[in-house]
Structures are given as C-alpha cells and as structure tokens.
Design an enzyme around this catalytic site. Structure first.
Site, mmCIF file in Angstrom:
data_model
loop_
_atom_site.group_PDB
_atom_site.id
_atom_site.type_symbol
_atom_site.label_atom_id
_atom_site.label_comp_id
_atom_site.label_asym_id
_atom_site.label_seq_id
_atom_site.Cartn_x
_atom_site.Cartn_y
_atom_site.Cartn_z
ATOM 1 N N LYS A 260 0.917 -1.298 -0.101
ATOM 2 C CA LYS A 260 0.484 -0.063 0.334
ATOM 3 C C LYS A 260 0.881 1.557 -0.213
ATOM 4 C CE LYS A 260 -3.324 -2.611 1.985
ATOM 5 N NZ LYS A 260 -3.235 -4.289 2.173
ATOM 6 N N LEU A 261 1.556 1.475 -1.098
ATOM 7 C CA LEU A 261 2.433 2.490 -1.246
ATOM 8 C C LEU A 261 2.280 4.123 -1.059
ATOM 9 C CD1 LEU A 261 5.606 2.681 -1.702
ATOM 10 C CD2 LEU A 261 5.746 2.674 -3.759
ATOM 11 N N PRO B 119 6.640 10.981 -4.880
ATOM 12 C CA PRO B 119 7.200 9.392 -5.702
ATOM 13 C C PRO B 119 8.591 9.750 -6.485
ATOM 14 C CG PRO B 119 5.993 12.547 -6.498
ATOM 15 C CD PRO B 119 6.202 11.915 -5.191
ATOM 16 N N GLY C 191 -13.836 -14.536 4.232
ATOM 17 C CA GLY C 191 -13.590 -15.340 5.655
ATOM 18 C C GLY C 191 -13.940 -14.261 7.034
HETATM 19 P P1 XMP Z 1 -6.790 -12.058 4.816
HETATM 20 O O1 XMP Z 1 -6.755 -13.458 6.091
HETATM 21 O O2 XMP Z 1 -8.170 -10.605 5.431
HETATM 22 O O3 XMP Z 1 -6.424 -11.890 4.401
HETATM 23 O O4 XMP Z 1 -8.161 -13.240 3.696
HETATM 24 C C1 XMP Z 1 -6.274 -10.608 3.375
HETATM 25 C C2 XMP Z 1 -5.035 -9.983 2.666
HETATM 26 O O5 XMP Z 1 -5.347 -9.199 1.983
HETATM 27 C C3 XMP Z 1 -5.221 -7.477 2.843
HETATM 28 N N1 XMP Z 1 -5.686 -6.778 2.919
HETATM 29 C C4 XMP Z 1 -6.112 -5.829 2.520
HETATM 30 N N2 XMP Z 1 -5.190 -5.406 1.203
HETATM 31 N N3 XMP Z 1 -6.367 -3.477 0.391
HETATM 32 C C5 XMP Z 1 -5.416 -4.403 0.254
HETATM 33 O O6 XMP Z 1 -4.833 -4.009 -0.382
HETATM 34 C C6 XMP Z 1 -8.131 -4.589 1.501
HETATM 35 O O7 XMP Z 1 -8.419 -3.295 1.482
HETATM 36 C C7 XMP Z 1 -7.143 -4.533 1.892
HETATM 37 N N4 XMP Z 1 -8.003 -5.730 3.263
HETATM 38 C C8 XMP Z 1 -7.505 -6.897 3.334
HETATM 39 C C9 XMP Z 1 -4.140 -7.718 4.369
HETATM 40 O O8 XMP Z 1 -3.866 -6.532 4.364
HETATM 41 C C10 XMP Z 1 -4.022 -9.539 3.930
HETATM 42 O O9 XMP Z 1 -3.059 -9.756 3.664
#
Ligand code: XMP
Length: 256
Positions: free
Chosen positions: A86-87, A91, A213
């Site tokens: 989530k950079l 820039p 989940g």
């Molecule tokens: P779970 O264990 O909840 O893992 O199935 C989800 C993975 O995705 C990440 N995560 C997100 N990444 N935007 C993202 O870019 C999101 O809204 C978001 N929600 C969850 C989380 O950190 C884990 O790696």
C-alpha cells in the site's frame, strides 16, 4: 510465462491456465521457518491459484534474496506475485521502492492513490517501464474503511458529481485517478458490495477483492457483483487442510 507480456496479460494467462481467480495472500503468523512455510504453501496450492500476494508478514522479516526465492518459485509454476505494501510516499521514493520490488521478482505493487493523480501516474510509468503492474487501493475491506475511503470530500468544479454539487466520495476520486493513470487493477474490499456493484457497472479495470472469510465478505456475492480476482489469506493459510479448503473455494467460483 512470457515476461514481455504486461502484468494484466500475465495474470490473465495464468488464471486461464490454472482455471483459478484466487490470489493467495501468504500472511502467516510470526514463525521461525517463514521461508519454508511460504515455499510449502506455494508447492501445495499452485494448481489452484493464479498469483501469490506477499504483505509485510514476509516482506519485513525476510531478506531480498529470500523474497526473490519465493518469487522465483511462484514463477516456476507460472504464477504472478504481488507486493501488498500500500505504497504511499513522494514520487521519487515510490519509484525507487517499485524498482527494488520488481527487481526482487514481484510482478505488481499495490499503491495508495491518496498520493494524488500525478504521483500515481509516476508510479504506473515506473512500473510499466520495468514490465510491472500497479494495483490501486480504491476501497479497503476492514471495518472503519468508510472513515477514509467513504468520506465525503470537496472537489474542484470539473470533477463534481451531478447529485452533490462540489462534493463526492473519496473512493470515487480514487477510481477516477485509477482510470486516468491506467493502473493494472484496483482493490475493492469484498465487504463493500454496493461499491463493487457501482464500479463494475462501468468496468474498465480488473477488480481485486480481499476480505473473505475472516473479514466477513461473501465469495459468491463478490463474484456476482464484479470481483475478478479473489484475495484470500488467513482462512486458507490457517486452515488445517489448506488444499481441500482451496479446492472447495475454486469449485464454488467455477459457477461464475
Ligand atoms: P485475509 O486473511 O483477510 O487476508 O483473507 C487479506 C489480505 O489482504 C490484505 N487486505 C487488503 N489489501 N486492500 C488491500 O490492498 C484491502 O482493502 C485489504 N484488506 C485486506 C490483508 O492485509 C491481507 O494481506
């Protein structure tokens, strides 16, 4: 896998050949054998996924060499690899981070469009020059995401929406940035069904959804409403039987 194809083409090719739209988020709890654990999961599940996604769970404790090893293993099965950091920086810094991650073998990097349109564009350009992809966060999956991504914000005249004069919602600004900068994917949480529906009415970019989940998102509901790639972590990684669990998910998705 043809490394000259774009990230979008590569993940699409892999998804078709594996008949899977599942992106495996390898997010283990802290343990001493992280590298072996990641390798074991990839070897076990490669037939049922199209990509892996690594987050800070592995990116912080492992070395660049170890991360390259994981990415090489994924590539040996034709899988893509996404760095979920989530950079969110200036820039110049973003470009250096993107180059380092792509050199380690990651195929795409998740970026927070809060950095603004120009900074997002510079990230996209740098990734594309190096044959990588950028996936933009549009609406996160966790409880509380509304406080940022769903916040009403004031915008300039040219962007105003028809209903609310000079205001819109933050995520709509991010969708507009994502389209203008030609990112390679957007992230919309599976828990945000109305947002998924709305964005996919005019779908221009593949949608990646996490939040199944453990976070409460429903796979079928997301598939019906526009999710293209399903990011799934803890429910697979922590399962007593990850192989059967992932087979079940893939079978449920085969109806869409
Ligand atoms: P779970 O264990 O909840 O893992 O199935 C989800 C993975 O995705 C990440 N995560 C997100 N990444 N935007 C993202 O870019 C999101 O809204 C978001 N929600 C969850 C989380 O950190 C884990 O790696």
């Amino acid at each position: 896998m043809n490394k000259l194809a774009s990230f979008c083409q590569r993940i699409d090719t892999c998804s078709k050949s594996k008949n899977s739209k599942i992106v495996l988020a390898i997010d283990p709890l802290p343990r001493t054998d992280l590298l072996d654990f990641a390798r074991m999961l990839i070897n076990l599940l490669e037939e049922y996924i199209c990509a892996i996604k690594l987050n800070f769970h592995l990116i912080l404790p492992l070395s660049a060499l170890q991360l390259s090893e994981i990415n090489d293993l994924a590539h040996s099965y034709g899988l893509q690899s996404i760095a979920d950091i989530k950079l969110n920086d200036i820039p110049n810094t973003n470009e250096i981070v993107i180059e380092c991650l792509l050199k380690m073998g990651f195929d795409a990097v998740i970026v927070n469009p809060f950095i603004g349109k120009e900074a997002l564009l510079s990230a996209v350009n740098r990734a594309h020059q190096n044959n990588g992809g950028i996936i933009a966060l549009v609406y996160m999956s966790h409880i509380g995401a509304k406080e940022g991504f769903g916040r009403r914000v004031v915008i300039s005249d040219k962007n105003k929406d028809k209903i609310n004069n000079n205001t819109t919602l933050m995520y709509k600004v991010f969708v507009e940035y994502a389209r203008a900068c030609k990112v390679d994917g957007i992230v919309v949480g599976a828990t945000q069904v109305d947002v998924l529906k709305e964005i996919s009415r005019n779908k221009q970019i593949s949608i990646y959804s996490p939040g199944f989940g453990t976070q409460g998102g429903d796979i079928q509901e997301a598939a019906k409403n526009g999710t293209d790639y399903f990011i799934i972590g803890r429910s697979i990684v922590s399962s007593n039987d990850p192989l059967n669990f992932i087979k079940e998910i893939r079978d449920r998705l085969s109806f869409f």
